[in-house]
Motif scaffolding. Structure first.
Motif, short mmCIF file in Angstrom:
data_model
loop_
_atom_site.label_atom_id
_atom_site.label_comp_id
_atom_site.label_asym_id
_atom_site.label_seq_id
_atom_site.Cartn_x
_atom_site.Cartn_y
_atom_site.Cartn_z
N VAL A 132 -45.66 -31.80 -23.44
CA VAL A 132 -46.57 -30.86 -24.11
C VAL A 132 -47.94 -30.87 -23.42
O VAL A 132 -48.53 -29.82 -23.14
CB VAL A 132 -46.71 -31.23 -25.61
CG1 VAL A 132 -47.89 -30.49 -26.25
CG2 VAL A 132 -45.41 -30.90 -26.35
N GLU A 133 -48.43 -32.07 -23.13
CA GLU A 133 -49.74 -32.20 -22.49
C GLU A 133 -49.71 -31.68 -21.06
O GLU A 133 -50.69 -31.11 -20.57
CB GLU A 133 -50.20 -33.65 -22.56
CG GLU A 133 -50.56 -34.06 -23.99
CD GLU A 133 -50.72 -35.56 -24.17
OE1 GLU A 133 -50.43 -36.31 -23.20
OE2 GLU A 133 -51.14 -35.98 -25.27
N GLU A 134 -48.58 -31.85 -20.38
CA GLU A 134 -48.44 -31.31 -19.02
C GLU A 134 -48.47 -29.79 -19.04
O GLU A 134 -48.82 -29.16 -18.02
CB GLU A 134 -47.14 -31.81 -18.39
CG GLU A 134 -47.19 -33.28 -17.99
CD GLU A 134 -45.85 -33.84 -17.58
OE1 GLU A 134 -44.83 -33.10 -17.71
OE2 GLU A 134 -45.78 -35.00 -17.14
N ALA A 135 -48.12 -29.19 -20.18
CA ALA A 135 -48.19 -27.74 -20.33
C ALA A 135 -49.61 -27.29 -20.68
O ALA A 135 -49.84 -26.09 -20.89
CB ALA A 135 -47.20 -27.27 -21.39
N GLY A 136 -50.53 -28.24 -20.78
CA GLY A 136 -51.92 -27.91 -21.04
C GLY A 136 -52.31 -27.86 -22.50
O GLY A 136 -53.40 -27.38 -22.84
N ARG A 137 -51.46 -28.36 -23.38
CA ARG A 137 -51.75 -28.31 -24.80
C ARG A 137 -51.87 -29.72 -25.38
O ARG A 137 -51.51 -30.70 -24.74
CB ARG A 137 -50.65 -27.54 -25.55
CG ARG A 137 -50.37 -26.15 -25.02
CD ARG A 137 -51.63 -25.31 -24.86
NE ARG A 137 -52.42 -25.26 -26.08
CZ ARG A 137 -53.64 -24.76 -26.15
NH1 ARG A 137 -54.23 -24.29 -25.06
NH2 ARG A 137 -54.30 -24.73 -27.31
N LYS A 138 -52.34 -29.81 -26.61
CA LYS A 138 -52.51 -31.09 -27.29
C LYS A 138 -51.24 -31.46 -28.06
O LYS A 138 -50.60 -30.60 -28.65
CB LYS A 138 -53.70 -31.02 -28.26
CG LYS A 138 -55.04 -30.80 -27.56
CD LYS A 138 -56.14 -30.63 -28.58
CE LYS A 138 -57.47 -30.34 -27.89
NZ LYS A 138 -58.56 -30.06 -28.87
N ALA A 139 -50.91 -32.75 -28.01
CA ALA A 139 -49.74 -33.26 -28.74
C ALA A 139 -50.20 -34.31 -29.73
O ALA A 139 -51.14 -35.06 -29.48
CB ALA A 139 -48.73 -33.85 -27.77
N PHE A 140 -49.52 -34.35 -30.87
CA PHE A 140 -49.82 -35.33 -31.91
C PHE A 140 -48.50 -35.92 -32.39
O PHE A 140 -47.63 -35.19 -32.88
CB PHE A 140 -50.57 -34.67 -33.07
CG PHE A 140 -50.84 -35.58 -34.23
CD1 PHE A 140 -51.60 -36.73 -34.08
CD2 PHE A 140 -50.33 -35.28 -35.50
CE1 PHE A 140 -51.84 -37.58 -35.16
CE2 PHE A 140 -50.59 -36.11 -36.58
CZ PHE A 140 -51.34 -37.27 -36.41
#
Length: 258
Positions: A54-62
């Motif tokens: 998810v973070e590699e796609a440029g978004r935040k993950a929780f």
């Protein structure tokens, strides 16, 4: 590959996102612009891999852990997600127990019946109830419950699984009525998917996979990433007039409809 940006500025929760179909839905949501809450029960390592993607796609993950068969844990999960993101726009209730190790109806156990119904019906119902209630308060949202085309053909292998997926249709229609018009609730029903777990099944390795490919009009069984965007469609603005629906993507295997 470029993706449509259907979830720019949105937050998406995917249950069971540590492995399989749930992981691919979470990653696809991120590729389409969403920050993603990645839920897992026991597969923390898998959830961490999903979060990294998810973070590699440029978004935040929780990351959030919970056993959705217990209401108190679902409430805690919701508390953590809303506290972290401030709101939740989309919930994908993907967690389910398919009784994968059971190869025949003759092998059914009371323990398996109880667990499948507790996870698939009780867990999905309580997630829909809790997330939808909070979405009503915030003024909008969409819920997608992952069903199955097993409701069209039944399951001689695991009747409890077919019964559970029928239950998901009933609870989805009920909450779609209860939450309308503010929150939409729909079922996405894939057919067979070539997840790693499915590919590892004994019946799949001994010829079932080839048989199913031959019986499917489109001639193949998809990988989970191919259907991730289809599942998410029900949470997009293009599906704004859909609630209480049952949408199938199975390569034509069941040919259900009017």
């Amino acid at each position: 590959m470029t993706f449509p940006q259907r979830f720019t500025g949105k937050t998406v929760l995917v249950t069971g996102a540590g492995t399989g179909f749930g992981a691919e839905i979470a990653v696809r949501a991120a590729q389409e612009g969403a920050d993603v809450a990645v839920h897992y029960r026991g597969s923390r390592a898998g959830a961490e891999r999903t979060a990294q993607r998810v973070e590699e796609a440029g978004r935040k993950a929780f990351l959030v852990q919970a056993d959705i068969a217990e209401r108190a844990q679902i409430v805690r999960l919701a508390d953590e997600v809303w506290s972290h993101f401030g709101r939740l726009d989309v919930a994908i209730n993907n967690v389910g127990d398919v009784a994968r190790e059971q190869m025949s109806w003759r092998d059914i156990t009371e323990e398996s019946i109880d667990h499948v119904l507790a996870v698939d019906i009780k867990g999905t119902l309580l997630c829909t109830h809790e997330f939808g209630d909070r979405m009503l308060t915030q003024g909008g949202g969409a819920i997608v419950n992952i069903g199955s085309t097993v409701v069209a053909r039944g399951s001689a292998r695991a009747p409890q699984y077919a019964a559970a997926k029928y239950g998901i249709i009933g609870l989805t229609k009920s909450y779609a009525r209860a939450f309308a018009p503010t929150v939409r609730v729909n079922v996405f029903a894939p057919g067979f998917i070539e997840t790693e777990a499915t590919l590892g099944r004994e019946d799949w390795k001994s010829g079932r996979g080839e048989q199913l490919r031959g019986d499917t009009p489109l001639g193949r069984i998809p990988r989970p990433e191919e259907l991730a965007g289809t599942a998410l469609f029900l949470a997009t603005a293009d599906a704004s007039h859909m609630t209480g629906s049952f949408m199938v993507a199975d390569g034509g295997y069941n040919m259900i409809g009017a």
